[in-house]
Design an enzyme around this catalytic site. Structure first.
Site, PDB file in Angstrom:
ATOM      1  N   GLY A 197       0.825  -1.209   0.000  1.00 18.35           N
ATOM      2  CA  GLY A 197       0.000   0.000   0.000  1.00 18.35           C
ATOM      3  C   GLY A 197       0.857   1.256   0.000  1.00 18.35           C
ATOM      4  O   GLY A 197       0.559   2.236  -0.690  1.00 18.35           O
ATOM      5  N   THR A 198       1.931   1.220   0.749  1.00 23.80           N
ATOM      6  CA  THR A 198       2.837   2.376   0.821  1.00 23.80           C
ATOM      7  C   THR A 198       3.422   2.687  -0.556  1.00 23.80           C
ATOM      8  O   THR A 198       3.490   3.841  -0.966  1.00 23.80           O
ATOM      9  CB  THR A 198       3.964   2.093   1.832  1.00 23.80           C
ATOM     10  OG1 THR A 198       3.379   1.848   3.113  1.00 23.80           O
ATOM     11  CG2 THR A 198       4.940   3.254   1.924  1.00 23.80           C
ATOM     12  N   ASN A 209      -7.725   4.907   8.873  1.00 19.46           N
ATOM     13  CA  ASN A 209      -7.303   3.657   9.507  1.00 19.46           C
ATOM     14  C   ASN A 209      -7.460   3.674  11.024  1.00 19.46           C
ATOM     15  O   ASN A 209      -7.612   2.635  11.635  1.00 19.46           O
ATOM     16  CB  ASN A 209      -5.847   3.348   9.136  1.00 19.46           C
ATOM     17  CG  ASN A 209      -4.945   4.549   9.213  1.00 19.46           C
ATOM     18  OD1 ASN A 209      -5.171   5.557   8.534  1.00 19.46           O
ATOM     19  ND2 ASN A 209      -3.919   4.476  10.041  1.00 19.46           N
ATOM     20  N   GLN A 265      -7.925   0.905   3.634  1.00 17.59           N
ATOM     21  CA  GLN A 265      -8.873   0.423   4.652  1.00 17.59           C
ATOM     22  C   GLN A 265     -10.280   0.205   4.096  1.00 17.59           C
ATOM     23  O   GLN A 265     -11.098  -0.464   4.728  1.00 17.59           O
ATOM     24  CB  GLN A 265      -8.949   1.409   5.826  1.00 17.59           C
ATOM     25  CG  GLN A 265      -7.671   1.479   6.644  1.00 17.59           C
ATOM     26  CD  GLN A 265      -7.334   0.179   7.368  1.00 17.59           C
ATOM     27  OE1 GLN A 265      -8.180  -0.701   7.559  1.00 17.59           O
ATOM     28  NE2 GLN A 265      -6.076   0.043   7.767  1.00 17.59           N
ATOM     29  N   SER A 296      -3.979  -2.408  -0.466  1.00 18.98           N
ATOM     30  CA  SER A 296      -2.922  -3.266   0.074  1.00 18.98           C
ATOM     31  C   SER A 296      -3.481  -4.643   0.385  1.00 18.98           C
ATOM     32  O   SER A 296      -4.586  -4.763   0.917  1.00 18.98           O
ATOM     33  CB  SER A 296      -2.367  -2.635   1.351  1.00 18.98           C
ATOM     34  OG  SER A 296      -1.474  -3.529   1.975  1.00 18.98           O
ATOM     35  N   GLY A 297      -2.704  -5.685   0.078  1.00 16.70           N
ATOM     36  CA  GLY A 297      -3.167  -7.052   0.300  1.00 16.70           C
ATOM     37  C   GLY A 297      -3.322  -7.428   1.761  1.00 16.70           C
ATOM     38  O   GLY A 297      -4.311  -8.041   2.152  1.00 16.70           O
ATOM     39  N   HIS A 298      -2.361  -7.027   2.585  1.00 18.58           N
ATOM     40  CA  HIS A 298      -2.362  -7.584   3.950  1.00 18.58           C
ATOM     41  C   HIS A 298      -3.440  -6.987   4.857  1.00 18.58           C
ATOM     42  O   HIS A 298      -3.596  -7.420   5.991  1.00 18.58           O
ATOM     43  CB  HIS A 298      -0.965  -7.501   4.585  1.00 18.58           C
ATOM     44  CG  HIS A 298      -0.551  -6.155   5.098  1.00 18.58           C
ATOM     45  ND1 HIS A 298      -0.644  -5.817   6.425  1.00 18.58           N
ATOM     46  CD2 HIS A 298      -0.041  -5.074   4.470  1.00 18.58           C
ATOM     47  CE1 HIS A 298      -0.177  -4.576   6.598  1.00 18.58           C
ATOM     48  NE2 HIS A 298       0.187  -4.109   5.431  1.00 18.58           N
ATOM     49  N   THR A 310      10.172  -8.135 -12.254  1.00 18.81           N
ATOM     50  CA  THR A 310       9.464  -9.406 -12.451  1.00 18.81           C
ATOM     51  C   THR A 310       8.377  -9.535 -11.392  1.00 18.81           C
ATOM     52  O   THR A 310       8.622  -9.315 -10.206  1.00 18.81           O
ATOM     53  CB  THR A 310      10.464 -10.575 -12.366  1.00 18.81           C
ATOM     54  OG1 THR A 310      11.486 -10.340 -13.346  1.00 18.81           O
ATOM     55  CG2 THR A 310       9.784 -11.898 -12.640  1.00 18.81           C
ATOM     56  N   CYS A 351       2.096   2.775  13.681  1.00 13.23           N
ATOM     57  CA  CYS A 351       3.408   3.376  13.447  1.00 13.23           C
ATOM     58  C   CYS A 351       3.858   4.226  14.624  1.00 13.23           C
ATOM     59  O   CYS A 351       5.037   4.394  14.850  1.00 13.23           O
ATOM     60  CB  CYS A 351       3.376   4.238  12.192  1.00 13.23           C
ATOM     61  SG  CYS A 351       2.450   3.522  10.867  1.00 13.23           S
TER      62      CYS A 351
HETATM   63  C1  LIG Z   1      -1.792  -0.058   6.108  1.00  9.78           C
HETATM   64  C2  LIG Z   1      -2.075   1.211   5.407  1.00  9.78           C
HETATM   65  C3  LIG Z   1      -1.197   1.694   4.411  1.00  9.78           C
HETATM   66  C4  LIG Z   1       0.112   1.017   4.084  1.00  9.78           C
HETATM   67  O1  LIG Z   1      -0.054  -0.214   3.456  1.00  9.78           O
HETATM   68  P1  LIG Z   1       1.201  -1.254   3.485  1.00  9.78           P
HETATM   69  O2  LIG Z   1       0.795  -2.346   2.580  1.00  9.78           O
HETATM   70  O3  LIG Z   1       1.340  -1.692   4.911  1.00  9.78           O
HETATM   71  O4  LIG Z   1       2.399  -0.517   3.020  1.00  9.78           O
HETATM   72  C5  LIG Z   1      -1.534   2.852   3.760  1.00  9.78           C
HETATM   73  N1  LIG Z   1      -2.669   3.512   4.051  1.00  9.78           N
HETATM   74  C6  LIG Z   1      -3.540   3.077   4.986  1.00  9.78           C
HETATM   75  C7  LIG Z   1      -4.789   3.842   5.227  1.00  9.78           C
HETATM   76  C8  LIG Z   1      -3.256   1.924   5.697  1.00  9.78           C
HETATM   77  O5  LIG Z   1      -4.118   1.510   6.631  1.00  9.78           O
END
Ligand SMILES: *Cc1c(COP(=O)(O)O)cnc(C)c1O
Length: 392
Positions: free
Chosen positions: A71-72, A151, A179, A199-201, A237, A325
């Site tokens: 996501g970053t 978030n 989010q 973001s996947g996680h 890749t 963070c």
């Molecule tokens: C977690 C988060 C990110 C960052 O995503 P990552 O995959 O951990 O780098 C960015 N924006 C929001 C709002 C998030 O909650």
């Protein structure tokens, strides 16, 4: 000891179906998607299927979706990508004070190299004033970057209205939707959004995979140069197993959307109501209704959120104070401070963020454990003694 995980806005456990879908791509399906031979062709086919699944979750076309590292990275790519591509047309960016650091720190970097950034303030609910947004746009403005949902508090931004203002003024609109994806209905055929990060996680894949929606025709420079992967927008890749995982997670999010939403809202409200019945002096942070179904951010007057977090951890309960963070430092969250919440109240905030695999039993365990800890901490809190005395 029972373990209860209620920190899904920080990260989510991998969904078993996601892991299962990924497995073949660590061994048998090892090809490079750019190779012409069978090993590459097969993998390429699955790569494009994964793209279709992510696109389907957003109601976008697959050509408008590219995969990134997280996501970053997606946020960086959107903001720097537009800033670099349009630097001849203008050097002004508009964002808010409550963005994730992936957006805030990227904007601060751009300020250092000469760009101007407006950080819009928010009200007590965490929302911006749309008239103020409109007034902030100048001939120099090239990008509006405002998150879909916060978030920390779960507050949902009026993305439709923000996008309409951006369109009207001819400014590119990026939304950090990390989010929101999977938790809110997102229809990019209708929403006036140009770039969207996810973001996947936060969606039940392993950490280290993200995606970006880029509306056709949007001008954006690449940050990573090399091969022609991902339509020349992101060289390197492809991380096939993780991309397959994100495809699967998107498919599940779409399939289970309503079920998850109902489940999460019910659990969250059970938690909130349970706290209200058991304890005085609670304050909800964030918008009461315009809020993610899984997020509950509460201040427990007169105690340190950090102490509460550590005590909950001893009982097997994982939650978050401030943003992930900033925990570890005792600075209160920039989001809560921007909402005008006094230092002391911001410092006593705890975020509960639920996931699809939380149960009523999880909620009831937290309801049993937490009030006792709060009582104990309040009993030794001079602040609380003073507060109770003044109320008498
Ligand atoms: C977690 C988060 C990110 C960052 O995503 P990552 O995959 O951990 O780098 C960015 N924006 C929001 C709002 C998030 O909650």
């Amino acid at each position: 000891m029972r373990r209860v995980y209620m920190d899904h806005n920080a990260t989510t456990p991998v969904h078993p179906e996601v892991l299962e879908a990924m497995m073949p791509f660590f061994q048998d399906q090892f090809g490079n998607a750019s190779s012409i031979h069978w090993a590459g062709r097969e993998v390429k086919k699955y790569l494009e299927e994964a793209r279709e699944k992510v696109a389907a979750l957003l109601n976008a076309s697959p050509e408008e979706v590219i995969f990134t590292g997280c996501g970053t990275e997606s946020d960086n790519m959107a903001i720097k990508g537009v800033a670099f591509a349009l630097r001849e047309s203008g050097q002004h960016i508009i964002t808010t004070q409550v963005e994730h650091h992936a957006v805030l720190h990227t904007c601060q970097f751009l300020e250092k190299i000469g760009y101007k950034v407006t950080y819009l303030p928010v009200d007590g609910d965490g929302l911006i004033n749309l008239e103020e947004l409109r007034r902030s746009i100048t001939d120099e403005t090239i990008l509006i970057t405002i998150m879909f949902a916060n978030n920390e508090t779960g507050t949902i931004f009026p993305v439709q209205e923000i996008g309409e203002i951006a369109r009207e003024k001819g400014v590119i609109f990026h939304t950090d939707s990390v989010q929101a994806v999977g938790k809110l209905a997102i229809d990019l055929q209708r929403l006036p959004v140009d770039i969207l990060s996810l973001s996947g996680h936060k969606l039940y894949t392993p950490k280290g995979i993200g995606a970006q929606y880029i509306r056709k025709g949007t001008k954006m420079a690449s940050l990573i140069h090399g091969g022609a992967q991902e339509q020349n927008r992101r060289a390197g890749t492809e991380n096939i197993p993780y991309i397959i995982g994100l495809g699967k997670a998107s498919e599940i999010a779409r399939r289970d959307f309503q079920k998850r939403r109902t489940h999460l809202t019910a659990l969250r409200d059970r938690l909130h109501q349970g706290f209200i019945q058991r304890m005085p002096h609670l304050k909800l942070n964030g918008h009461a209704t315009q809020r993610l179904p899984n997020t509950l951010n509460l201040s427990f007057s007169s105690i340190e959120g950090e102490s509460l977090l550590l005590n909950l951890d001893l009982e097997g309960i994982a939650v978050s104070s401030g943003s992930a963070c900033t925990s570890g430092s005792l600075e209160p969250s920039h989001v809560l401070l921007a909402m005008g919440i006094p230092h002391e109240i911001a410092q006593s905030a705890i975020r509960f963020s639920l996931g699809w695999n939380n149960t009523e039993e999880d909620v009831d365990y937290v309801l049993e454990v937490l009030p006792k800890i709060v009582q104990r901490l309040r009993d030794i809190s001079p602040l609380y003694q003073k507060k109770v005395a003044t109320l008498k």
